[in-house]
Design an enzyme around this catalytic site. Sequence first.
Site, mmCIF file in Angstrom:
data_model
loop_
_atom_site.group_PDB
_atom_site.id
_atom_site.type_symbol
_atom_site.label_atom_id
_atom_site.label_comp_id
_atom_site.label_asym_id
_atom_site.label_seq_id
_atom_site.Cartn_x
_atom_site.Cartn_y
_atom_site.Cartn_z
ATOM 1 N N GLY A 9 -9.113 -2.269 -19.987
ATOM 2 C CA GLY A 9 -8.365 -1.878 -18.614
ATOM 3 C C GLY A 9 -8.048 -2.919 -17.585
ATOM 4 N N ASP A 10 -7.111 -2.704 -16.908
ATOM 5 C CA ASP A 10 -6.976 -3.482 -15.787
ATOM 6 C C ASP A 10 -6.545 -4.842 -16.250
ATOM 7 O OD1 ASP A 10 -7.907 -1.714 -13.759
ATOM 8 O OD2 ASP A 10 -10.194 -2.427 -14.042
ATOM 9 N N GLN B 151 -5.791 3.029 -18.540
ATOM 10 C CA GLN B 151 -7.109 2.705 -19.108
ATOM 11 C C GLN B 151 -6.619 1.606 -20.274
ATOM 12 O OE1 GLN B 151 -7.052 6.475 -18.510
ATOM 13 N NE2 GLN B 151 -7.170 5.470 -16.510
ATOM 14 N N ARG C 162 -15.425 -6.252 -10.874
ATOM 15 C CA ARG C 162 -15.612 -6.081 -12.528
ATOM 16 C C ARG C 162 -16.404 -6.973 -12.875
ATOM 17 N NH1 ARG C 162 -8.816 -6.063 -11.819
ATOM 18 N NH2 ARG C 162 -8.571 -4.015 -11.351
ATOM 19 N N GLY D 217 -5.683 2.375 -11.789
ATOM 20 C CA GLY D 217 -5.039 1.858 -10.515
ATOM 21 C C GLY D 217 -4.324 0.520 -10.995
ATOM 22 N N HIS D 218 -2.860 0.613 -11.026
ATOM 23 C CA HIS D 218 -1.905 -0.258 -11.720
ATOM 24 C C HIS D 218 -1.263 -0.982 -10.562
ATOM 25 C CE1 HIS D 218 -1.472 2.083 -15.570
ATOM 26 N NE2 HIS D 218 -2.897 1.812 -15.154
ATOM 27 N N THR E 156 1.578 -15.585 -15.316
ATOM 28 C CA THR E 156 0.587 -16.808 -14.823
ATOM 29 C C THR E 156 0.561 -16.575 -13.048
ATOM 30 O OG1 THR E 156 2.926 -17.735 -14.413
ATOM 31 C CG2 THR E 156 1.726 -18.471 -16.140
ATOM 32 N N THR F 137 -13.024 6.660 -21.372
ATOM 33 C CA THR F 137 -12.430 7.638 -20.414
ATOM 34 C C THR F 137 -12.210 8.788 -21.473
ATOM 35 O OG1 THR F 137 -10.735 8.260 -18.780
ATOM 36 C CG2 THR F 137 -10.320 6.722 -20.864
ATOM 37 N N LYS G 161 -1.091 -4.195 -16.680
ATOM 38 C CA LYS G 161 -0.129 -3.293 -17.193
ATOM 39 C C LYS G 161 0.876 -2.963 -16.257
ATOM 40 C CE LYS G 161 -3.334 -0.223 -18.214
ATOM 41 N NZ LYS G 161 -4.681 -0.874 -17.769
HETATM 42 P P1 GDP Z 1 -3.666 -2.759 -14.595
HETATM 43 O O1 GDP Z 1 -4.749 -1.427 -14.436
HETATM 44 O O2 GDP Z 1 -3.881 -2.953 -16.147
HETATM 45 O O3 GDP Z 1 -2.296 -2.528 -14.174
HETATM 46 O O4 GDP Z 1 -4.369 -4.089 -13.860
HETATM 47 P P2 GDP Z 1 -5.021 -3.779 -12.570
HETATM 48 O O5 GDP Z 1 -3.606 -3.923 -11.329
HETATM 49 O O6 GDP Z 1 -6.120 -2.789 -12.215
HETATM 50 O O7 GDP Z 1 -5.527 -5.301 -12.091
HETATM 51 C C1 GDP Z 1 -4.904 -6.476 -12.593
HETATM 52 C C2 GDP Z 1 -4.734 -7.691 -11.270
HETATM 53 O O8 GDP Z 1 -4.393 -8.587 -11.782
HETATM 54 C C3 GDP Z 1 -3.742 -6.809 -10.393
HETATM 55 O O9 GDP Z 1 -4.261 -7.122 -9.083
HETATM 56 C C4 GDP Z 1 -2.479 -7.681 -10.463
HETATM 57 O O10 GDP Z 1 -1.807 -7.909 -9.363
HETATM 58 C C5 GDP Z 1 -3.275 -9.085 -10.977
HETATM 59 N N1 GDP Z 1 -2.549 -9.854 -11.848
HETATM 60 C C6 GDP Z 1 -1.440 -9.481 -13.004
HETATM 61 N N2 GDP Z 1 -0.962 -10.418 -13.631
HETATM 62 C C7 GDP Z 1 -1.615 -11.524 -13.030
HETATM 63 C C8 GDP Z 1 -1.460 -12.741 -13.397
HETATM 64 O O11 GDP Z 1 -0.804 -13.144 -14.393
HETATM 65 N N3 GDP Z 1 -2.296 -13.747 -12.729
HETATM 66 C C9 GDP Z 1 -2.970 -13.361 -11.511
HETATM 67 N N4 GDP Z 1 -3.652 -14.295 -10.862
HETATM 68 N N5 GDP Z 1 -2.914 -12.050 -11.156
HETATM 69 C C10 GDP Z 1 -2.515 -11.159 -12.067
HETATM 70 P P1 IMO Z 2 -6.599 1.099 -15.480
HETATM 71 O O1 IMO Z 2 -5.143 2.026 -15.766
HETATM 72 C C1 IMO Z 2 -10.659 0.013 -15.971
HETATM 73 C C2 IMO Z 2 -13.328 3.338 -16.750
HETATM 74 C C3 IMO Z 2 -14.359 3.808 -15.540
HETATM 75 C C4 IMO Z 2 -15.712 4.102 -16.618
HETATM 76 C C5 IMO Z 2 -14.878 4.918 -17.618
HETATM 77 C C6 IMO Z 2 -14.878 6.314 -17.663
HETATM 78 O O2 IMO Z 2 -6.532 0.739 -14.260
HETATM 79 O O3 IMO Z 2 -6.598 0.009 -16.423
HETATM 80 P P2 IMO Z 2 -13.248 8.023 -15.787
HETATM 81 O O4 IMO Z 2 -13.428 8.086 -14.492
HETATM 82 O O5 IMO Z 2 -11.986 7.635 -16.760
HETATM 83 O O6 IMO Z 2 -14.118 9.263 -16.553
HETATM 84 O O7 IMO Z 2 -14.467 6.618 -16.295
HETATM 85 O O8 IMO Z 2 -13.462 4.405 -17.788
HETATM 86 N N1 IMO Z 2 -12.062 3.268 -16.373
HETATM 87 C C7 IMO Z 2 -11.198 2.318 -16.218
HETATM 88 N N2 IMO Z 2 -11.463 1.164 -16.281
HETATM 89 N N3 IMO Z 2 -9.366 0.559 -15.756
HETATM 90 C C8 IMO Z 2 -8.997 1.896 -15.610
HETATM 91 O O9 IMO Z 2 -7.727 2.339 -15.348
HETATM 92 C C9 IMO Z 2 -9.880 2.840 -15.693
HETATM 93 N N4 IMO Z 2 -10.053 4.043 -15.733
HETATM 94 C C10 IMO Z 2 -11.299 4.462 -15.976
HETATM 95 O O10 IMO Z 2 -14.746 2.584 -15.006
HETATM 96 O O11 IMO Z 2 -16.345 3.152 -17.182
HETATM 97 MG MG MG Z 3 -6.318 -0.889 -13.013
#
Ligand code: GDP
Ligand code: IMO
Ligand code: MG
Length: 439
Positions: free
Chosen positions: A17-18, A226, A307, A45-46, A416, A241, A21
Amino acid sequence: MYGWMKTNIAVLGAQWGDEGKGKIVDMLTPHFSAVARYQGGHNAGHTVYVNGKKFVLHLIPSGILHAGVTCLIGNGVVIDPQALFAEVEELARGGITVDGRLKISEKAHIILPYHRELDVLSEARRGERKIGTTSRGIGPAYEDKIGRRGIRVCDLLGDRTALADEVRENVSARNRMIIDSTLDWKPVFDQVVAFGERMRPWVDDVSLSLHTMMAEGKTVMFEGAQATLLDIDHGTYPFVTSSNASVGGVCTGLGVPPRAIGGVLGVAKAYTTRVGEGPLPTELSGALADRLRESGQEYGASTGRPRRCGWYDAVAVRYSVRINGLDALALTKLDVLDGLERIDICTAYRCGDRTLTEFPSDVAQLTQCEPVYESMPGWTTPTAGVRDFDRLPAAARAYIARLEEVSGVRAAIVSTGSERDDTILRDPSFQSSDFRVQI
Ligand code: GDP
Ligand code: IMO
Ligand code: MG
């Protein structure tokens, strides 16, 4: 635009995750008519940055920032109406209107306020074995769905007597689960009726809309939340999840056939993070972990939790390539590694006297695994903001090439920075016939 963007593609998480995306979906959106979320809920959280302005999408697809793009939320998503309304209002404050282009499946299940409470309670009951959920009520809402007692969007808009019966039954089931609980069903009923009325303009037969769009030759991007290692079936169970975040979720969560998916793009960080409990074989501690967390700003977009950080785990990504049939990777956050002297890549696990090259199914075994690393030289010239592959330092190019080799997939996109344009779209030759499938 490359050939493979001429068809529908799924964009999903290849790690825990994170991965970024949101950024990748937003960046690719101009090539598509619609973006559709297929699973999860507001546990996601995207994050998307546009000219320094930050947007965090939870339920609404990350294509919403592009005017004229239709955004659909599929039946596979669980919806907390209050979270949805808050998100719509937040977008409006940022100058984005969803009117006329947000469509929500009438078959999507509703997260009720007491699902959140049950989530917290169930975590407390697990004690040491807790999952570390986002406390959003996701698991309990999916439990009710699979238990065939869930309440769907269409139920809110249908026969009121039937809805009253369902709510009464659900609330009394909940009261049986919590000692001394005497929640009254009527206020819950009144609340969900009001939710339904507010959602009414967005409610839609999402599967039908997608089929109609695709029949007209419009292309759709399917957005995962996720990630594969958090998938209820293929992830590190029970530390997962409650939905199918991997590619299978696209068909069940949107009502589209497998042949509608013309390509699958996995998003992976150039290192690894995880939030919540459960094994993370390449997890680092101390100064190096802090260094990655601070330069990568690795704090949850939904919960703000720090994280856990570690090196790139090619065993996990290879597994993700297999489960999803990944055609390519979008490799993100390369810039976070800028300035490191050496960078490790995990290519296998050592488990007792055995070396594993395939991801184990049993979480107890995974917990005992030690990563087998190979080490690459880092780079001093920054990659942050670089938009041309050839301008990357040689060591960064070598690192990417090695990740591709050990992961068994091409990195067609390299990111980047968090802004849309901080992206390298590589390899116009990456136009495999797989991506030209049209339905
Ligand atoms: P998602 O849940 O997969 O959409 O990812 P999140 O938004 O939770 O976390 C990714 C974080 O990395 C966000 O704060 C983005 O703005 C940041 N991000 C994405 N791509 C890059 C990158 O190439 N470099 C840096 N430094 N940050 C990035
Ligand atoms: P995005 O889409 C990272 C993790 C939680 C926990 C497990 C189960 O932003 O990548 P839940 O509340 O879904 O029952 O929790 O999954 N988790 C994530 N970790 N990115 C996410 O979403 C997540 N959504 C849930 O931290 O370990
Ligand atoms: Mg996220």
